[in-house]
Motif scaffolding. Sequence first.
Motif, PDB file in Angstrom:
ATOM      1  N   ILE A  25      32.498  21.727  -7.624  1.00  0.00           N
ATOM      2  CA  ILE A  25      31.416  21.031  -8.326  1.00  0.00           C
ATOM      3  C   ILE A  25      32.064  20.276  -9.465  1.00  0.00           C
ATOM      4  O   ILE A  25      32.873  20.852 -10.195  1.00  0.00           O
ATOM      5  N   GLU A  26      31.769  19.005  -9.612  1.00  0.00           N
ATOM      6  CA  GLU A  26      32.412  18.287 -10.706  1.00  0.00           C
ATOM      7  C   GLU A  26      31.597  17.067 -11.103  1.00  0.00           C
ATOM      8  O   GLU A  26      31.022  16.381 -10.262  1.00  0.00           O
ATOM      9  N   HIS A  27      31.526  16.837 -12.396  1.00  0.00           N
ATOM     10  CA  HIS A  27      30.846  15.637 -12.877  1.00  0.00           C
ATOM     11  C   HIS A  27      31.812  14.465 -13.056  1.00  0.00           C
ATOM     12  O   HIS A  27      31.409  13.320 -13.103  1.00  0.00           O
ATOM     13  N   ASP A  28      33.106  14.788 -13.176  1.00  0.00           N
ATOM     14  CA  ASP A  28      34.100  13.750 -13.359  1.00  0.00           C
ATOM     15  C   ASP A  28      34.228  12.929 -12.067  1.00  0.00           C
ATOM     16  O   ASP A  28      34.811  13.376 -11.077  1.00  0.00           O
ATOM     17  N   VAL A  29      33.659  11.717 -12.093  1.00  0.00           N
ATOM     18  CA  VAL A  29      33.538  10.919 -10.870  1.00  0.00           C
ATOM     19  C   VAL A  29      34.911  10.582 -10.289  1.00  0.00           C
ATOM     20  O   VAL A  29      35.139  10.670  -9.089  1.00  0.00           O
ATOM     21  N   ARG A  30      35.838  10.251 -11.175  1.00  0.00           N
ATOM     22  CA  ARG A  30      37.146   9.848 -10.686  1.00  0.00           C
ATOM     23  C   ARG A  30      37.815  10.997  -9.928  1.00  0.00           C
ATOM     24  O   ARG A  30      38.399  10.812  -8.867  1.00  0.00           O
ATOM     25  N   MET A  31      37.683  12.165 -10.489  1.00  0.00           N
ATOM     26  CA  MET A  31      38.289  13.338  -9.868  1.00  0.00           C
ATOM     27  C   MET A  31      37.695  13.567  -8.485  1.00  0.00           C
ATOM     28  O   MET A  31      38.416  13.761  -7.500  1.00  0.00           O
ATOM     29  N   VAL A  32      36.383  13.512  -8.415  1.00  0.00           N
ATOM     30  CA  VAL A  32      35.725  13.757  -7.137  1.00  0.00           C
ATOM     31  C   VAL A  32      36.122  12.698  -6.121  1.00  0.00           C
ATOM     32  O   VAL A  32      36.475  12.994  -4.985  1.00  0.00           O
ATOM     33  N   MET A  33      36.101  11.431  -6.557  1.00  0.00           N
ATOM     34  CA  MET A  33      36.368  10.343  -5.627  1.00  0.00           C
ATOM     35  C   MET A  33      37.796  10.377  -5.091  1.00  0.00           C
ATOM     36  O   MET A  33      38.052  10.067  -3.943  1.00  0.00           O
ATOM     37  N   THR A  34      38.759  10.767  -5.939  1.00  0.00           N
ATOM     38  CA  THR A  34      40.133  10.784  -5.456  1.00  0.00           C
ATOM     39  C   THR A  34      40.429  12.041  -4.642  1.00  0.00           C
ATOM     40  O   THR A  34      41.196  11.969  -3.680  1.00  0.00           O
ATOM     41  N   LEU A  35      39.850  13.161  -5.039  1.00  0.00           N
ATOM     42  CA  LEU A  35      40.249  14.414  -4.382  1.00  0.00           C
ATOM     43  C   LEU A  35      39.489  14.706  -3.096  1.00  0.00           C
ATOM     44  O   LEU A  35      40.068  15.130  -2.100  1.00  0.00           O
ATOM     45  N   ALA A  36      38.169  14.468  -3.151  1.00  0.00           N
ATOM     46  CA  ALA A  36      37.326  15.061  -2.112  1.00  0.00           C
ATOM     47  C   ALA A  36      37.491  14.394  -0.757  1.00  0.00           C
ATOM     48  O   ALA A  36      37.526  13.173  -0.640  1.00  0.00           O
ATOM     49  N   ASP A  37      37.580  15.246   0.266  1.00  0.00           N
ATOM     50  CA  ASP A  37      37.555  14.733   1.631  1.00  0.00           C
ATOM     51  C   ASP A  37      36.118  14.444   2.044  1.00  0.00           C
ATOM     52  O   ASP A  37      35.853  13.580   2.856  1.00  0.00           O
ATOM     53  N   LYS A  38      35.211  15.225   1.469  1.00  0.00           N
ATOM     54  CA  LYS A  38      33.810  15.074   1.833  1.00  0.00           C
ATOM     55  C   LYS A  38      32.985  15.397   0.596  1.00  0.00           C
ATOM     56  O   LYS A  38      33.323  16.289  -0.173  1.00  0.00           O
ATOM     57  N   ILE A  39      31.905  14.647   0.430  1.00  0.00           N
ATOM     58  CA  ILE A  39      31.074  14.857  -0.758  1.00  0.00           C
ATOM     59  C   ILE A  39      29.642  15.108  -0.325  1.00  0.00           C
ATOM     60  O   ILE A  39      29.109  14.407   0.549  1.00  0.00           O
ATOM     61  N   THR A  40      29.032  16.138  -0.927  1.00  0.00           N
ATOM     62  CA  THR A  40      27.617  16.385  -0.695  1.00  0.00           C
ATOM     63  C   THR A  40      26.892  16.114  -2.000  1.00  0.00           C
ATOM     64  O   THR A  40      27.333  16.573  -3.053  1.00  0.00           O
ATOM     65  N   VAL A  41      25.801  15.377  -1.947  1.00  0.00           N
ATOM     66  CA  VAL A  41      25.065  15.070  -3.177  1.00  0.00           C
ATOM     67  C   VAL A  41      23.739  15.809  -3.169  1.00  0.00           C
ATOM     68  O   VAL A  41      22.965  15.727  -2.211  1.00  0.00           O
ATOM     69  N   LEU A  42      23.515  16.563  -4.229  1.00  0.00           N
ATOM     70  CA  LEU A  42      22.245  17.270  -4.380  1.00  0.00           C
ATOM     71  C   LEU A  42      21.436  16.613  -5.487  1.00  0.00           C
ATOM     72  O   LEU A  42      21.977  16.104  -6.464  1.00  0.00           O
ATOM     73  N   ASP A  43      20.114  16.622  -5.302  1.00  0.00           N
ATOM     74  CA  ASP A  43      19.241  16.191  -6.385  1.00  0.00           C
ATOM     75  C   ASP A  43      17.946  16.976  -6.262  1.00  0.00           C
ATOM     76  O   ASP A  43      17.370  17.057  -5.185  1.00  0.00           O
ATOM     77  N   HIS A  44      17.511  17.561  -7.362  1.00  0.00           N
ATOM     78  CA  HIS A  44      16.318  18.419  -7.342  1.00  0.00           C
ATOM     79  C   HIS A  44      16.367  19.428  -6.206  1.00  0.00           C
ATOM     80  O   HIS A  44      15.375  19.693  -5.548  1.00  0.00           O
ATOM     81  N   GLY A  45      17.553  19.959  -5.967  1.00  0.00           N
ATOM     82  CA  GLY A  45      17.689  20.999  -4.959  1.00  0.00           C
ATOM     83  C   GLY A  45      17.790  20.488  -3.532  1.00  0.00           C
ATOM     84  O   GLY A  45      18.006  21.261  -2.602  1.00  0.00           O
ATOM     85  N   ILE A  46      17.647  19.194  -3.350  1.00  0.00           N
ATOM     86  CA  ILE A  46      17.654  18.644  -1.987  1.00  0.00           C
ATOM     87  C   ILE A  46      18.948  17.888  -1.741  1.00  0.00           C
ATOM     88  O   ILE A  46      19.445  17.183  -2.631  1.00  0.00           O
ATOM     89  N   LYS A  47      19.471  18.048  -0.544  1.00  0.00           N
ATOM     90  CA  LYS A  47      20.662  17.283  -0.191  1.00  0.00           C
ATOM     91  C   LYS A  47      20.241  15.850   0.107  1.00  0.00           C
ATOM     92  O   LYS A  47      19.458  15.597   1.015  1.00  0.00           O
ATOM     93  N   ILE A  48      20.714  14.904  -0.703  1.00  0.00           N
ATOM     94  CA  ILE A  48      20.258  13.528  -0.490  1.00  0.00           C
ATOM     95  C   ILE A  48      21.301  12.661   0.192  1.00  0.00           C
ATOM     96  O   ILE A  48      20.990  11.589   0.684  1.00  0.00           O
TER      97      ILE A  48
END
Lengths: 329, 292, 257
Positions: C205-228
Amino acid sequence: MERKRYSKYNRLLVALAALIIVLILPYVFSGYILQIAVYAYIYILLASSLNLLIGYAGIFSMGHVGFYCVGAYTSALLATKLDMPFVICFFAAGLLAALAGAFVGFVALRLNDIFFAFATMGLSEVIRIVIQNSDFTNGTLGVTGIPLPEWFGRSMNREEFYYLVVVIVVIVVVLISKLAKSHTGRTLAMIRDDQNAAASLGVNIFKYKMMVMVLSCFIAGLAGSLYATFIQYINASNFGITVSINIIAMVAIGGMGTVSGPVIGAILLQLLPEYIRFLSNFRQIIYGAAIVISIMFAPKGLVGIRWRRIKLIDQLCCLFETKLNNEES
Amino acid sequence: MTMFFQQLVNGITQGGLYALLAIAYSLVYGVMGLVNFSTGSIYMLGAMSSWLVCKYIIESFWLSVLISFGVGFVVAFVLEKIAFSAIRGATRIASLICTIGFSQFINEAVALIFGKATQGMSTFFDQELFAFLGVHISVMQAVLVVTVIIILVALQFFVYRTRIGLAIRTVSMDEKTAGLMGINVNRTISIAFSLSGACAAIAGLMGAVYYRSFSAYMGWMPGIKSFSAAVFGGLSSMPGAILGGYLMGIIENFGVQVFSTGYRDVISFIVMIVFLLVRPQGILGSKKKVKL
Amino acid sequence: MLRSEKICVRFGGLVAVDHVSLTVEEGTIHAIIGPNGAGKTTFFNTISGAEKPAEGKVFFRDEDITGLPPHRIAEKGIGRTFQNIKLFNSMSVLENVLCGMHLNVRSNIVQDMLGMSFQRREERELLEKCESLLKQVGLYDKRDLKANNLPYGEQRKLEIVRAMATDASLLMLDEPAAGMNPTETRELMQFIRKINDEGLTILLIEHDVRMVMTLADKITVLDHGIKIAEGSAEDVRHDANVIEAYLGKSYRGAVDV
Ligand SMILES: Nc1ncnc2c1ncn2[C@@H]1O[C@H](COP(=O)(O)OP(=O)(O)OP(=O)(O)O)[C@@H](O)[C@H]1O
Ligand SMILES: [Mg+2]
């Protein structure tokens, strides 16, 4: 490095001196003073076992006296009603207290710290009141005529029993100190510091809490048996909440979560009011004040105070050390 | 039937004392999530001050009420400053141990000054108010019941209708957010704590009047029993604590009829333990969840 | 490796996690992002056993682990860190890592009291392992400090090392870069990459966008408990729902994140 060696040296010296005092005590004193000393040793057992809960595992029990009481009555009743030898009474006392601890732990350990404290206090009062009102335990009259242990075909005298108590206390304290330094000790500290983190690392919190509860109550039961056997007369009214509070005071003042803390706390709080005559009226008041003061000013107890910080003491120590140093070289 | 009503009346009178003490626990638990173990000692101090007033100044019930209120308030205020403010950040266990120390200290200090023996207390309103089918109600009982109810109502008003009360409730819900909203958390805690002391002290005065006696150790049992009562009704809810107090008084008085008097003190413990295990939030309380 | 099926967690009326299904592939770095209060931490807690889901199931290596207590889940090989750091503050840095070794210790309470000789050997082996772990993150020199005397960023590192010490095969990190300065964050990214290369699967889980964008192979986005949304960094970056969730409706299509 130098400092460390000396502090180890000093500690050994202190331990040796203490041991000598303990061993020659019966030759110098008898009667009342011997009795006080045995009380102090029994309180070492109680304080050390409660410290396992409060200091190491962060479980706050205010009903420790209940297990002590169970141990004392088990031992006393087995000895008087069934004429059992001391060894059996002694271990049965530990086992029954441990069983009681397991039961209490099983039902109450899932409560939060404060509720657990009050639940255990309530239970210990229930135990006391039930014993006081039951015919089986002689009700308010208590149990009399508890025999001292036998050996070599005769009954031990009180001096011999004194040594037996010393041996038991030393064994228990050594075992506890080993436990404290081991991985189990560390696991208990994890539980005390942060249960969620501990669980995330695979610690079965309930299991460990149960284990330490059973162990602690076992020791309290043994202490109960020693008390009953030494005093030869017990009464449920001697096992009120005040005793629990006194034990808590010893742990808090000596130093929670240390091996030597409860030992020092027990000896200090037990002996001081006895030997300093004018203090004895103030005994309970001292307990109360000492608890407050130690929590406020020395949260790690007497053991945790850095005596060296106090200038005079540091200078004295340095003097002593250089002297030793000179003698050595 | 007569017996039933007599026990009910006695239970309600005694329940009032427990309710006041239970409220004292509940107030402190609400704002700090802690239990003040010396509540029973403040109860005793309340009894002591009224005993002193009656003995040395004037035998006046209402003056005693005032003085007890003041003494309880001040003692609790000081206690909070020492035991809690000074060791903020210490563990909950340490704070609890500290209040145990205080309790011990206060009890023993009073025992040292006035002796351990039970002292007689002047009697107030001794006449019988009425006797109906063998149920006796004295004026004293009526006064106690009414006074307790007045205090409880006033307290409810204070907590639910005033700004300070609002602050107390806010801090109870979430101390951090309350602080961010500009509420002076420390002052609020201090006020709630002092108020709780005042309640306990008045309960002590009532106890002294009801049992016509005072002793240094009289706070023990009511202190513990009313904690049981608070747990029973719901420590986190003030109406719960009041309900618990009254129920506990009534249960105890009926319990004595069923069990022998020797077991009187066990009843409240058993109620507490059963509730802690089965429904730790009490009858009216709600569960607080801890966030990871 | 990890699969959640329609997990729901409710707090009173609030649905913190709403029918979230996702699959973490072995050997990948999988990130969960979302605005504050999206339910990310709650989702973690559900997997690690701290929270019981009202509905849904969690599978780890095709084994149903739904509702197991936290220590059992740790035994299965799932390690985690906490958003608000949970170190053992009465202990030193080294001891904290030793605590992580809990599952590898064989001795029991009775042996501990008697102090068997094999234990000293065991303790020494564990110590060496811990020290080498500490060296990897550069905390070796500070091994004797009390854990809470470390700077914030190093406390986070220590928590990660402690979780690694459990020999977990899946590591769940809850905002590991929070409170770190840019240099520390960069180091942390390298470290996470490295342990991932060594075979550790990572759920992040990370708020640092750069970190997520460079590291992650796959990203799941949640909002209000729902996978969007779900997908690669590139997919998520251009997803309309994601932009809306982060920036509000009016920004829809207006910016490129
Ligand atoms: N124990 C709890 N009791 C009640 N509500 C809770 C609890 N834990 C979380 N919540 C609520 O559930 C929602 C999701 O919280 P969660 O902590 O999972 O969000 P998050 O995505 O981790 O947010 P952040 O980025 O701020 O860490 C929030 O509205 C939060 O207030
Ligand atoms: Mg979160």
